[in-house]
Design an enzyme around this catalytic site. Structure first.
Site, PDB file in Angstrom:
ATOM      1  N   LYS A 199       0.817  -1.226   0.000  1.00  0.00           N
ATOM      2  CA  LYS A 199       0.000   0.000   0.000  1.00  0.00           C
ATOM      3  C   LYS A 199       0.845   1.268   0.000  1.00  0.00           C
ATOM      4  CE  LYS A 199      -4.457  -1.780   1.073  1.00  0.00           C
ATOM      5  NZ  LYS A 199      -5.487  -2.096   2.042  1.00  0.00           N
TER       6      LYS A 199
ATOM      7  N   ARG B  37      -3.759 -10.238   4.451  1.00  0.00           N
ATOM      8  CA  ARG B  37      -4.195 -10.212   3.046  1.00  0.00           C
ATOM      9  C   ARG B  37      -3.021  -9.701   2.216  1.00  0.00           C
ATOM     10  NH1 ARG B  37      -6.373  -6.612  -0.509  1.00  0.00           N
ATOM     11  NH2 ARG B  37      -7.971  -7.416  -1.925  1.00  0.00           N
TER      12      ARG B  37
HETATM   13  N1  HH2 Z   1      -7.571  -3.639   0.579  1.00  0.00           N
HETATM   14  C1  HH2 Z   1      -7.904  -3.621  -0.725  1.00  0.00           C
HETATM   15  C2  HH2 Z   1      -9.002  -4.349  -1.193  1.00  0.00           C
HETATM   16  N2  HH2 Z   1      -9.744  -5.091  -0.346  1.00  0.00           N
HETATM   17  N3  HH2 Z   1     -10.176  -5.900   1.820  1.00  0.00           N
HETATM   18  C3  HH2 Z   1      -9.879  -5.936   3.124  1.00  0.00           C
HETATM   19  N4  HH2 Z   1     -10.607  -6.671   3.971  1.00  0.00           N
HETATM   20  N5  HH2 Z   1      -8.821  -5.228   3.637  1.00  0.00           N
HETATM   21  C4  HH2 Z   1      -8.035  -4.440   2.853  1.00  0.00           C
HETATM   22  O1  HH2 Z   1      -7.103  -3.784   3.379  1.00  0.00           O
HETATM   23  C5  HH2 Z   1      -8.322  -4.383   1.447  1.00  0.00           C
HETATM   24  C6  HH2 Z   1      -9.430  -5.143   0.967  1.00  0.00           C
HETATM   25  C7  HH2 Z   1      -7.077  -2.829  -1.680  1.00  0.00           C
HETATM   26  O2  HH2 Z   1      -6.049  -3.619  -2.206  1.00  0.00           O
HETATM   27  P1  HH2 Z   1      -6.076  -4.377  -3.628  1.00  0.00           P
HETATM   28  O3  HH2 Z   1      -7.161  -5.417  -3.662  1.00  0.00           O
HETATM   29  O4  HH2 Z   1      -4.730  -4.885  -3.913  1.00  0.00           O
HETATM   30  O5  HH2 Z   1      -6.369  -3.243  -4.681  1.00  0.00           O
HETATM   31  P2  HH2 Z   1      -7.675  -2.773  -5.438  1.00  0.00           P
HETATM   32  O6  HH2 Z   1      -8.694  -2.373  -4.427  1.00  0.00           O
HETATM   33  O7  HH2 Z   1      -7.192  -1.608  -6.284  1.00  0.00           O
HETATM   34  O8  HH2 Z   1      -8.171  -3.933  -6.258  1.00  0.00           O
END
Ligand code: HH2
Length: 270
Positions: free
Chosen positions: A206, A240
């Site tokens: 992040k 995660r």
């Molecule tokens: N962060 C993201 C997405 N979903 N869910 C939970 N429970 N906790 C988190 O910190 C979280 C999440 C953002 O990360 P990522 O899926 O890599 O990116 P994007 O939202 O751009 O798909």
């Protein structure tokens, strides 16, 4: 260890990499081989400023992948969605966990679905929405406010028939948080684990880590490992992550050391 499988064109670190069912399945298999315990599949990016998509587009991206992963990879599947209709279809295709970044505030039907299906649910803290959340996040005491919000959402869930054992809490790193807020939440992460529910941390690659290590998104693995080590020391239950192998190794080393501690391990300033 929850491995991230984003079947999105626009996720902040891996958007577009796993668009076809074959690419997505191959990545899920790789994460299983590297030691993932859960596969978290998401079809809608929640990065700051991301544009929402409708349920039909989310289902179109998601369901073939959920079915393929469910058939081929013997791990629980989590669905990263805020829509009850999407979660319902994913549960029918084999998903066991609903990862709702809105903590069931977006869709009034979500709580009933979770209660009736018996799926586990991740309740995540977010100030604002993905479109607005990084504009001006503001807290008097971020850790206390996040803890109070998560307790309130857990009680609201239980009032709607969800069992305590179904609930997982998540402080929502990067969701309506400035650099100092993310760091305070990690420094006092034990206050979250003290709430008595399993706690998930999503720190992987992040922006707050990028700001510390001055690296672009693909080069934040070591920085992520540092944050994960602290979360493990402070009792995190689920991580995660994008980089399963290296984070698994990080957790193995930190956990082995904590098991040998005679007194609680303190994070040093070294
Ligand atoms: N962060 C993201 C997405 N979903 N869910 C939970 N429970 N906790 C988190 O910190 C979280 C999440 C953002 O990360 P990522 O899926 O890599 O990116 P994007 O939202 O751009 O798909």
């Amino acid at each position: 260890m929850m491995g991230i499988l984003n079947v999105t064109p626009d996720s902040f670190s891996d958007g577009g990499a796993y668009i076809t069912v074959e690419q997505a399945l191959s990545h899920a298999r790789q994460m299983q081989a590297e030691g993932a315990d859960i596969i978290d599949i998401g079809a809608e990016s929640s990065r700051p400023g991301a544009h929402p998509i409708d349920a039909s587009e989310e289902l179109r991206r998601l369901i073939p992948v959920v079915e393929a992963v469910h058939d081929a990879v013997p791990l629980p599947i989590s669905i990263d969605t805020t829509k009850a209709s999407v979660a319902r279809r994913a549960i029918l295709s084999g998903a066991a966990i609903v990862n709702d970044i809105s903590a069931m505030r977006s869709d009034a039907l979500m709580a009933a679905l979770v209660a009736e299906s018996g799926a586990a649910v991740v309740l995540m803290h977010m100030q604002g929405s993905p479109q607005t959340m990084q504009k001006a996040p503001h807290y008097q005491n971020v850790v206390a406010e996040v803890c109070a919000f998560l307790c309130e959402r857990a009680h609201a869930a239980m009032a709607q028939g969800i069992r305590r054992s179904q609930i997982i809490l998540d402080p929502g790193f990067g969701f309506g948080k400035l650099q100092e807020h993310n760091l305070q939440l990690l420094a006092d992460f034990n206050m979250l684990t003290d709430l008595g529910y399993p706690v998930l941390a999503g720190v992987s690659r992040k922006q707050f880590i990028g700001a510390l290590v001055q690296q672009p998104v693909q080069e934040r693995e070591y920085g992520t490992a540092g944050a994960i080590a602290v979360a493990v020391l402070k009792g995190v239950h689920i991580l995660r992550v994008h980089d399963v192998r290296s984070m698994r190794d990080t957790v193995s080393v930190v956990s082995a050391i904590t098991r040998h501690a005679r007194s609680p391990v303190q994070v040093s300033n070294a």
